[in-house]
Motif scaffolding. Structure first.
Motif, PDB file in Angstrom:
ATOM      1  N   GLY A 106       0.825  -1.197   0.000  1.00  0.00           N
ATOM      2  CA  GLY A 106       0.000   0.000   0.000  1.00  0.00           C
ATOM      3  C   GLY A 106       0.859   1.246   0.000  1.00  0.00           C
ATOM      4  N   ASP A 107       0.189   2.414  -0.081  1.00  0.00           N
ATOM      5  CA  ASP A 107       0.941   3.652  -0.226  1.00  0.00           C
ATOM      6  C   ASP A 107       0.080   4.823   0.243  1.00  0.00           C
ATOM      7  OD1 ASP A 107       1.753   5.870  -2.792  1.00  0.00           O
ATOM      8  OD2 ASP A 107       3.228   5.155  -1.359  1.00  0.00           O
ATOM      9  N   PHE A 108       0.722   5.797   0.889  1.00  0.00           N
ATOM     10  CA  PHE A 108       0.046   7.045   1.264  1.00  0.00           C
ATOM     11  C   PHE A 108       0.803   8.190   0.616  1.00  0.00           C
ATOM     12  CE2 PHE A 108       0.473  10.854   3.893  1.00  0.00           C
ATOM     13  CZ  PHE A 108      -0.835  11.296   3.886  1.00  0.00           C
ATOM     14  N   ARG A 109       0.058   9.129   0.034  1.00  0.00           N
ATOM     15  CA  ARG A 109       0.698  10.246  -0.648  1.00  0.00           C
ATOM     16  C   ARG A 109      -0.034  11.549  -0.356  1.00  0.00           C
ATOM     17  NH1 ARG A 109       2.102   8.392  -6.669  1.00  0.00           N
ATOM     18  NH2 ARG A 109       3.182   6.674  -5.672  1.00  0.00           N
ATOM     19  N   ALA A 110       0.748  12.587  -0.030  1.00  0.00           N
ATOM     20  CA  ALA A 110       0.189  13.932   0.070  1.00  0.00           C
ATOM     21  C   ALA A 110       0.350  14.576  -1.309  1.00  0.00           C
ATOM     22  CB  ALA A 110       0.942  14.731   1.123  1.00  0.00           C
TER      23      ALA A 110
ATOM     24  N   LEU B  54      -4.684  -1.339   4.712  1.00  0.00           N
ATOM     25  CA  LEU B  54      -5.536  -0.154   4.612  1.00  0.00           C
ATOM     26  C   LEU B  54      -5.447   0.684   5.889  1.00  0.00           C
ATOM     27  CD1 LEU B  54      -7.658   1.612   3.249  1.00  0.00           C
ATOM     28  CD2 LEU B  54      -9.415  -0.011   4.016  1.00  0.00           C
ATOM     29  N   VAL B  55      -5.534   0.040   7.045  1.00  0.00           N
ATOM     30  CA  VAL B  55      -5.470   0.787   8.312  1.00  0.00           C
ATOM     31  C   VAL B  55      -4.065   1.372   8.511  1.00  0.00           C
ATOM     32  CG1 VAL B  55      -5.814   0.669  10.815  1.00  0.00           C
ATOM     33  CG2 VAL B  55      -7.341  -0.598   9.292  1.00  0.00           C
ATOM     34  N   HIS B  56      -3.038   0.632   8.085  1.00  0.00           N
ATOM     35  CA  HIS B  56      -1.655   1.140   8.105  1.00  0.00           C
ATOM     36  C   HIS B  56      -1.574   2.472   7.348  1.00  0.00           C
ATOM     37  CE1 HIS B  56       2.867   0.287   7.311  1.00  0.00           C
ATOM     38  NE2 HIS B  56       2.595   1.391   6.647  1.00  0.00           N
ATOM     39  N   GLU B  57      -2.169   2.519   6.156  1.00  0.00           N
ATOM     40  CA  GLU B  57      -2.096   3.728   5.326  1.00  0.00           C
ATOM     41  C   GLU B  57      -3.001   4.840   5.874  1.00  0.00           C
ATOM     42  OE1 GLU B  57       0.308   3.821   3.426  1.00  0.00           O
ATOM     43  OE2 GLU B  57       0.710   1.679   3.158  1.00  0.00           O
ATOM     44  N   ILE B  58      -4.163   4.463   6.424  1.00  0.00           N
ATOM     45  CA  ILE B  58      -5.016   5.473   7.067  1.00  0.00           C
ATOM     46  C   ILE B  58      -4.267   6.113   8.236  1.00  0.00           C
ATOM     47  CG2 ILE B  58      -7.134   5.852   8.414  1.00  0.00           C
ATOM     48  CD1 ILE B  58      -8.508   3.740   6.630  1.00  0.00           C
ATOM     49  N   ALA B  59      -3.465   5.304   8.944  1.00  0.00           N
ATOM     50  CA  ALA B  59      -2.656   5.834  10.056  1.00  0.00           C
ATOM     51  C   ALA B  59      -1.654   6.873   9.545  1.00  0.00           C
ATOM     52  CB  ALA B  59      -1.944   4.696  10.779  1.00  0.00           C
ATOM     53  N   HIS B  60      -1.092   6.642   8.354  1.00  0.00           N
ATOM     54  CA  HIS B  60      -0.209   7.656   7.763  1.00  0.00           C
ATOM     55  C   HIS B  60      -0.978   8.948   7.506  1.00  0.00           C
ATOM     56  CE1 HIS B  60       3.565   5.605   7.266  1.00  0.00           C
ATOM     57  NE2 HIS B  60       3.023   4.602   6.600  1.00  0.00           N
ATOM     58  N   HIS B  61      -2.182   8.812   6.962  1.00  0.00           N
ATOM     59  CA  HIS B  61      -3.028   9.972   6.667  1.00  0.00           C
ATOM     60  C   HIS B  61      -3.320  10.764   7.950  1.00  0.00           C
ATOM     61  CE1 HIS B  61      -6.549  12.150   4.906  1.00  0.00           C
ATOM     62  NE2 HIS B  61      -7.018  11.997   6.123  1.00  0.00           N
ATOM     63  N   VAL B  62      -3.773  10.059   8.989  1.00  0.00           N
ATOM     64  CA  VAL B  62      -4.133  10.722  10.246  1.00  0.00           C
ATOM     65  C   VAL B  62      -2.902  11.371  10.879  1.00  0.00           C
ATOM     66  CG1 VAL B  62      -5.037  10.345  12.588  1.00  0.00           C
ATOM     67  CG2 VAL B  62      -6.098   9.177  10.639  1.00  0.00           C
ATOM     68  N   THR B  63      -1.774  10.663  10.837  1.00  0.00           N
ATOM     69  CA  THR B  63      -0.523  11.210  11.395  1.00  0.00           C
ATOM     70  C   THR B  63      -0.125  12.485  10.666  1.00  0.00           C
ATOM     71  OG1 THR B  63       0.196   8.956  11.966  1.00  0.00           O
ATOM     72  CG2 THR B  63       1.898  10.677  11.933  1.00  0.00           C
TER      73      THR B  63
ATOM     74  N   VAL C 225      -0.714   6.156  16.466  1.00  0.00           N
ATOM     75  CA  VAL C 225      -1.961   6.295  15.695  1.00  0.00           C
ATOM     76  C   VAL C 225      -2.388   4.940  15.139  1.00  0.00           C
ATOM     77  CG1 VAL C 225      -2.995   7.294  13.615  1.00  0.00           C
ATOM     78  CG2 VAL C 225      -1.592   8.729  15.103  1.00  0.00           C
ATOM     79  N   PHE C 226      -1.438   4.177  14.580  1.00  0.00           N
ATOM     80  CA  PHE C 226      -1.737   2.864  13.996  1.00  0.00           C
ATOM     81  C   PHE C 226      -2.295   1.923  15.062  1.00  0.00           C
ATOM     82  CE2 PHE C 226       0.323  -0.849  11.376  1.00  0.00           C
ATOM     83  CZ  PHE C 226      -0.925  -1.199  10.883  1.00  0.00           C
ATOM     84  N   GLN C 227      -1.647   1.881  16.222  1.00  0.00           N
ATOM     85  CA  GLN C 227      -2.123   1.025  17.319  1.00  0.00           C
ATOM     86  C   GLN C 227      -3.558   1.395  17.705  1.00  0.00           C
ATOM     87  OE1 GLN C 227       1.089   2.136  19.894  1.00  0.00           O
ATOM     88  NE2 GLN C 227       2.135   0.165  19.729  1.00  0.00           N
ATOM     89  N   HIS C 228      -3.820   2.698  17.819  1.00  0.00           N
ATOM     90  CA  HIS C 228      -5.139   3.197  18.224  1.00  0.00           C
ATOM     91  C   HIS C 228      -6.210   2.841  17.186  1.00  0.00           C
ATOM     92  CE1 HIS C 228      -8.180   5.895  19.845  1.00  0.00           C
ATOM     93  NE2 HIS C 228      -8.296   6.435  18.647  1.00  0.00           N
ATOM     94  N   LEU C 229      -5.884   3.046  15.895  1.00  0.00           N
ATOM     95  CA  LEU C 229      -6.864   2.775  14.838  1.00  0.00           C
ATOM     96  C   LEU C 229      -7.131   1.280  14.677  1.00  0.00           C
ATOM     97  CD1 LEU C 229      -5.781   5.234  11.973  1.00  0.00           C
ATOM     98  CD2 LEU C 229      -7.682   5.495  13.567  1.00  0.00           C
ATOM     99  N   MET C 230      -6.114   0.467  14.899  1.00  0.00           N
ATOM    100  CA  MET C 230      -6.248  -0.968  14.619  1.00  0.00           C
ATOM    101  C   MET C 230      -6.924  -1.738  15.745  1.00  0.00           C
ATOM    102  SD  MET C 230      -5.592  -2.877  12.007  1.00  0.00           S
ATOM    103  CE  MET C 230      -5.972  -4.626  11.814  1.00  0.00           C
ATOM    104  N   LEU C 231      -6.851  -1.195  16.950  1.00  0.00           N
ATOM    105  CA  LEU C 231      -7.356  -1.931  18.122  1.00  0.00           C
ATOM    106  C   LEU C 231      -8.783  -2.453  17.956  1.00  0.00           C
ATOM    107  CD1 LEU C 231      -6.424  -2.842  20.928  1.00  0.00           C
ATOM    108  CD2 LEU C 231      -7.384  -0.721  21.847  1.00  0.00           C
ATOM    109  N   PRO C 232      -9.738  -1.666  17.439  1.00  0.00           N
ATOM    110  CA  PRO C 232     -11.115  -2.174  17.312  1.00  0.00           C
ATOM    111  C   PRO C 232     -11.261  -3.347  16.329  1.00  0.00           C
ATOM    112  CG  PRO C 232     -11.053   0.217  17.098  1.00  0.00           C
ATOM    113  CD  PRO C 232      -9.645  -0.248  17.041  1.00  0.00           C
TER     114      PRO C 232
END
Length: 201
Positions: A44-48, A71-80, A97-104
């Motif tokens: 996956g990839d996150f880009r600004a 997907l959650v890994h990349e969303i964590a990049h976005h949120v960070t 952020v990744f730990q927090h988003l993935m926990l649920p």
């Protein structure tokens, strides 16, 4: 209409019980998600983007458990990025952020219970790629390589194999990785033990 299309698309790629949570994250953080063809170098990839928007891409060949984690890994990049600006890509801000988003998502109705201990161990200190955690990577794939391929650790020492259209010869194991010689250049590279390769001889 958009949400119905999104739900139907996600249904092909992630466990069904994860869909409401993922849709919430996509809406909440205004995620621009693109599902793309397989890339050898990344899942996956996150880009600004120059226009101020951000984009997340995820490979379409991942199984449901790999896809969700990526997907959650990349969303964590976005949120960070939105929260802290430009920081170390996989630094302490992203890890938190990744730990927090993935926990649920770490539930037996989303991930099979045999995968959960490996995920719990990985999330003590998440790394840039799950592939560096050999046990987790293997568990996420159900312990099986793609049809016609083998994991590096499965093939005998001295075997010739092809990876990214380049022939290699498998050598000795160092702590967690294998020395493999590029037969075109004679240079030695270290391969993670769960890299999938095409055995030639």
């Amino acid at each position: 209409m958009y949400l119905k299309t999104l739900r139907n698309t996600l249904l092909k790629y992630i466990p069904e019980k994860a869909i409401p949570l993922v849709i919430y994250l996509i809406k909440e953080h205004k995620i621009n998600l693109k599902i793309v063809s397989q890339r050898q170098s990344k899942h996956g990839d996150f880009r600004a983007l120059p226009n101020g928007e951000t984009q997340i891409t995820v490979n379409n060949n991942l199984n449901k458990y790999q896809f969700l984690l990526t997907l959650v890994h990349e969303i964590a990049h976005h949120v960070t990025y939105k929260k802290f600006g430009r920081v170390q890509p996989h630094g302490k801000e992203w890890k938190t952020v990744f730990q927090h988003l993935m926990l649920p998502f770490l539930r037996p109705d989303i991930y099979p219970k045999e995968m959960l201990p490996y995920l719990a161990n990985y999330f003590k200190n998440p790394k840039a790629s799950t592939d560096t955690d050999a046990k987790l990577s293997l568990a996420l794939r159900g312990g099986m390589a793609e049809p016609g391929k083998s994991f590096i650790f499965e093939i005998p020492n001295g075997s010739i194999f092809r990876y990214k259209n380049i022939p290699y010869k498998r050598g000795n194991k160092r702590r967690t990785r294998y020395e493999c010689t590029n037969l075109n250049t004679n240079r030695v590279y270290l391969f993670n033990q769960n890299v999938e390769v095409l055995l030639l001889e």
